[in-house]
Write a protein that holds these residues in place. Structure first.
Motif, PDB file in Angstrom:
ATOM      1  N   LEU A  65      66.695  66.885 108.000  1.00 31.61           N
ATOM      2  CA  LEU A  65      67.475  67.371 106.854  1.00 31.61           C
ATOM      3  C   LEU A  65      66.630  68.306 106.003  1.00 31.61           C
ATOM      4  O   LEU A  65      65.578  67.909 105.486  1.00 31.61           O
TER       5      LEU A  65
ATOM      6  N   ALA B 174      74.079  64.688 105.378  1.00 37.62           N
ATOM      7  CA  ALA B 174      73.652  65.819 104.544  1.00 37.62           C
ATOM      8  C   ALA B 174      74.404  65.855 103.218  1.00 37.62           C
ATOM      9  O   ALA B 174      74.757  66.920 102.701  1.00 37.62           O
TER      10      ALA B 174
ATOM     11  N   TYR C 297      73.935  65.603  99.733  1.00 33.83           N
ATOM     12  CA  TYR C 297      72.853  65.638  98.749  1.00 33.83           C
ATOM     13  C   TYR C 297      73.230  64.905  97.459  1.00 33.83           C
ATOM     14  O   TYR C 297      72.377  64.243  96.854  1.00 33.83           O
TER      15      TYR C 297
END
Length: 204
Positions: free
Chosen positions: A113, A150, A152
């Protein structure tokens, strides 16, 4: 006939642009990069020292562990006991050793990532504070799921750790707020309210 200045020199080795590009360092404050390309920023080290304090005498932390320096958990090979003292230089050495472990832990945690420098810093603070074992898939499934997808914002939501030895610690609440602010906004400032004492001294 001599070649004039700036004339093309046929036969000269062509510049290896791919090598030049590979050698260019990407600015991780502007572009997300692989965690293996990152180390803790100096700003993060300062924030970490503020959170942990720098103590040269071995003490027991809130969880009862022997601790010294910048939150360094005393290991058997350190040959230290509660009450022993170390030098400031030793404290810095412990800090660098512990940071390397935390950085490696973050690299294993996030895998491929891509992350910004400030996101990396926040995760380093997390691993430094709670240990790599506590961010494992078993102990922190939501954090790992957010990383895998992914997400965030989801990662930021999982950066709060408030308890030590089974009790909620206000210091960890503020530290979690700071960690999330670092991750989301690259805001490293201490969020603790500062008050002016009657004597005119600053207090938190």
């Amino acid at each position: 006939m001599a070649a004039s200045p700036g004339a093309v020199q046929y036969g000269a080795a062509a510049p290896d642009f791919s090598t030049q590009i590979a050698q260019m360092k990407v600015d991780a404050t502007q572009t997300r990069v692989h965690a293996s390309d990152l180390t803790s920023s100096e700003t993060m080290k300062e924030a970490l020292a503020e959170e942990e304090g720098v103590r040269l005498t071995v003490y027991r932390d809130v969880a009862g562990y022997s601790t010294v320096g910048v939150g360094h958990l005393v290991l058997p090979e350190d040959n230290l006991r509660v009450g022993d003292t170390i030098t400031y230089e030793q404290a810095l050495e412990f800090l660098e050793q512990d940071l390397k472990k935390a950085e490696a832990g973050v690299q294993r945690l996030v895998g491929d990532l891509p992350i910004y420098q400030h996101e990396f810093d926040a995760l380093v603070d997390l691993v430094y504070n709670v240990g790599e074992g506590n961010v494992s898939e078993r102990e922190s499934p939501k954090l790992n799921a957010a990383i895998a997808s992914a997400d965030y914002e989801g990662i930021a939501e999982e950066l709060h750790y408030h308890h030590a030895a089974g009790a909620k610690a206000n210091g960890l609440v503020y530290r979690s707020e700071r960690r999330q602010a670092i991750f989301m906004e690259a805001a490293y400032d201490d969020p603790r309210p500062v008050e002016i004492a009657v004597a005119g001294n600053l207090s938190t």
